[in-house]
Design an enzyme around this catalytic site. Structure first.
Site, PDB file in Angstrom:
ATOM      1  N   TYR A  39      31.638  47.620  34.766  1.00  0.00           N
ATOM      2  CA  TYR A  39      33.085  47.761  34.580  1.00  0.00           C
ATOM      3  C   TYR A  39      33.551  47.028  33.334  1.00  0.00           C
ATOM      4  O   TYR A  39      32.808  46.243  32.742  1.00  0.00           O
ATOM      5  CB  TYR A  39      33.845  47.290  35.817  1.00  0.00           C
ATOM      6  CG  TYR A  39      33.933  45.787  35.986  1.00  0.00           C
ATOM      7  CD1 TYR A  39      32.830  45.028  36.339  1.00  0.00           C
ATOM      8  CD2 TYR A  39      35.136  45.121  35.770  1.00  0.00           C
ATOM      9  CE1 TYR A  39      32.920  43.648  36.487  1.00  0.00           C
ATOM     10  CE2 TYR A  39      35.238  43.742  35.927  1.00  0.00           C
ATOM     11  CZ  TYR A  39      34.129  43.013  36.284  1.00  0.00           C
ATOM     12  OH  TYR A  39      34.216  41.657  36.422  1.00  0.00           O
ATOM     13  N   LYS A 160      28.041  43.131  32.789  1.00  0.00           N
ATOM     14  CA  LYS A 160      29.342  43.161  33.472  1.00  0.00           C
ATOM     15  C   LYS A 160      29.273  44.146  34.636  1.00  0.00           C
ATOM     16  O   LYS A 160      29.808  45.252  34.606  1.00  0.00           O
ATOM     17  CB  LYS A 160      30.475  43.503  32.494  1.00  0.00           C
ATOM     18  CG  LYS A 160      31.845  43.085  33.060  1.00  0.00           C
ATOM     19  CD  LYS A 160      32.896  43.028  31.984  1.00  0.00           C
ATOM     20  CE  LYS A 160      34.293  42.782  32.525  1.00  0.00           C
ATOM     21  NZ  LYS A 160      34.489  41.520  33.228  1.00  0.00           N
ATOM     22  N   GLU A 192      30.035  29.145  33.870  1.00  0.00           N
ATOM     23  CA  GLU A 192      31.342  29.773  33.604  1.00  0.00           C
ATOM     24  C   GLU A 192      32.182  29.779  34.874  1.00  0.00           C
ATOM     25  O   GLU A 192      31.736  29.322  35.930  1.00  0.00           O
ATOM     26  CB  GLU A 192      31.142  31.195  33.083  1.00  0.00           C
ATOM     27  CG  GLU A 192      30.458  32.108  34.084  1.00  0.00           C
ATOM     28  CD  GLU A 192      30.258  33.535  33.575  1.00  0.00           C
ATOM     29  OE1 GLU A 192      30.888  33.949  32.587  1.00  0.00           O
ATOM     30  OE2 GLU A 192      29.456  34.247  34.216  1.00  0.00           O
ATOM     31  N   LEU A 216      28.623  35.690  31.420  1.00  0.00           N
ATOM     32  CA  LEU A 216      29.117  36.910  30.806  1.00  0.00           C
ATOM     33  C   LEU A 216      29.770  36.493  29.490  1.00  0.00           C
ATOM     34  O   LEU A 216      30.658  35.630  29.489  1.00  0.00           O
ATOM     35  CB  LEU A 216      30.166  37.600  31.687  1.00  0.00           C
ATOM     36  CG  LEU A 216      30.718  38.854  31.010  1.00  0.00           C
ATOM     37  CD1 LEU A 216      29.741  40.005  31.112  1.00  0.00           C
ATOM     38  CD2 LEU A 216      32.065  39.246  31.579  1.00  0.00           C
TER      39      LEU A 216
HETATM   40  N1  PDD Z   1      36.596  39.023  34.074  1.00  0.00           N
HETATM   41  N2  PDD Z   1      33.013  35.634  32.817  1.00  0.00           N
HETATM   42  C1  PDD Z   1      33.194  36.356  33.938  1.00  0.00           C
HETATM   43  C2  PDD Z   1      32.261  36.155  35.088  1.00  0.00           C
HETATM   44  C3  PDD Z   1      34.237  37.313  33.995  1.00  0.00           C
HETATM   45  O1  PDD Z   1      34.392  38.059  35.103  1.00  0.00           O
HETATM   46  C4  PDD Z   1      35.114  37.462  32.873  1.00  0.00           C
HETATM   47  C5  PDD Z   1      36.236  38.449  32.866  1.00  0.00           C
HETATM   48  C6  PDD Z   1      34.884  36.655  31.748  1.00  0.00           C
HETATM   49  C7  PDD Z   1      35.745  36.760  30.511  1.00  0.00           C
HETATM   50  O2  PDD Z   1      35.532  37.978  29.840  1.00  0.00           O
HETATM   51  P1  PDD Z   1      36.683  38.638  28.933  1.00  0.00           P
HETATM   52  O3  PDD Z   1      37.101  37.617  27.933  1.00  0.00           O
HETATM   53  O4  PDD Z   1      36.016  39.802  28.319  1.00  0.00           O
HETATM   54  O5  PDD Z   1      37.818  39.028  29.882  1.00  0.00           O
HETATM   55  C8  PDD Z   1      33.821  35.766  31.752  1.00  0.00           C
HETATM   56  C9  PDD Z   1      37.525  40.124  34.145  1.00  0.00           C
HETATM   57  C10 PDD Z   1      38.850  39.851  33.523  1.00  0.00           C
HETATM   58  C11 PDD Z   1      37.630  40.596  35.600  1.00  0.00           C
HETATM   59  O6  PDD Z   1      36.604  40.579  36.249  1.00  0.00           O
HETATM   60  O7  PDD Z   1      38.707  40.981  36.041  1.00  0.00           O
END
Ligand code: PDD
Length: 297
Positions: A39, A160, A192, A216
């Site tokens: 996703y 992801k 994280e 991630l």
């Molecule tokens: N999540 N690490 C994890 C485990 C995440 O699920 C996310 C983002 C990030 C940050 O990634 P980005 O900067 O691309 O949003 C880091 C999204 C927002 C979600 O699962 O809804």
């Protein structure tokens, strides 16, 4: 009209457009049965002319392609195909205010349940415009609470994936402790948040956990690196110990839905002086300017 709770967006599912409330997938979809999918969450920022534009879409589409490649799902669209689909989703859900685009691709629908990839199935593609709920102005001014926990996820956190049980349990852990986020540690090192990347400030230097399979790489990871450079803040990508995390002058998280957000208590203890710090203020300001710059306004 902004996106309300009862908003029933027009969504895309496998070539069809219709209301979210009526979208259906077969139960043998591999996403349902195994969490076998990928996703993306892309922020959409409202412009003065009422248009909503995706932020860092090139980078989100590149990550989608990488994640699909890592689990051997053929990307159902090329770059132009995704852009057209996303533009149509935005158009079909016109409204005021910021929003987000959620994209999900699963391996597709199998004929029977079996773990290994079935031959000759077509990926399921789902695209939805959703609400972008930012933390309130008060929370942002005060900073948020976070708690820590052992990172019990697998070792492909760079993908992801929709297999999010580990992240879901960590988000619930935060909710049960009246915290915004759970910050995870593996082998005594910071990884994280449950759905965010984590940033530590010590002596004016910004530290980020190494990119690789344990985290991630957020689209905001490289962005924050760029913004730090622009603001004259030294950035180091390296292992961060639990002791360093607990002795931070400032802590922040970043994600599509939080942008960059200060954490002012960790496990009930004050972080630094307990208020959002100078490095946060510089990065948040630079983030807002980057949005304006990206859209050439
Ligand atoms: N999540 N690490 C994890 C485990 C995440 O699920 C996310 C983002 C990030 C940050 O990634 P980005 O900067 O691309 O949003 C880091 C999204 C927002 C979600 O699962 O809804």
């Amino acid at each position: 009209m902004s996106i309300a709770e009862d908003f029933d967006p027009t969504v895309y599912l496998n070539g069809e457009w219709g209301p979210l409330s009526e979208a259906r997938i077969p139960v043998l979809d591999r996403g349902f049965i195994f969490g076998d999918g990928i996703y993306e969450v892309v922020p959409l920022y409202a412009q003065a002319n009422g248009e909503r534009l995706p932020f860092r879409l090139t980078q989100h589409l590149a990550r989608l392609e990488r994640s699909l490649g890592k689990i051997s799902i053929a990307n159902p669209f090329d770059d132009a195909g995704w852009r057209a689909l996303i533009a149509r989703a935005i158009e079909a859900n016109a409204g005021a205010g910021d929003a987000l685009v959620y994209i999900q691709v699963t391996r597709g629908v199998a004929k029977r349940r079996g773990h290994a990839f079935p031959a000759g199935i077509t990926p399921t593609v789902f695209v939805m415009v959703g609400q972008l709920v930012f933390p309130s102005v008060e929370t942002r001014a005060r900073g948020a609470a976070a708690v820590t926990a052992e990172d019990k996820r697998w070792l492909h956190c760079d993908i992801k994936s929709t297999s999010l049980l580990g992240n879901v349990l960590m988000a619930q852990h935060a909710a049960e402790h009246d915290a915004l986020e759970t910050i995870q540690l593996r082998d005594g090192l910071l990884t994280e948040g449950s759905s965010s990347n984590v940033w530590v400030v010590k002596g004016g230097t910004l530290l980020g956990a190494p990119r690789g399979p344990r985290i991630l790489e957020g689209i905001r990871y490289s962005l924050i690196e760029e913004l730090a450079k622009e603001a004259g803040i030294v950035f180091e990508e390296r292992d961060i110990t639990e002791a360093e995390l607990r002795a931070a002058d400032e802590l922040m998280i970043s994600s599509a839905t939080k942008e960059v957000m200060p954490i002012t208590t960790l496990d009930g203890q004050r972080v630094g002086d307990g208020r959002p710090g100078a490095v946060y203020a510089a990065l948040y300001g630079a983030y807002q300017r980057a949005k304006t710059r990206e859209f050439g306004l």
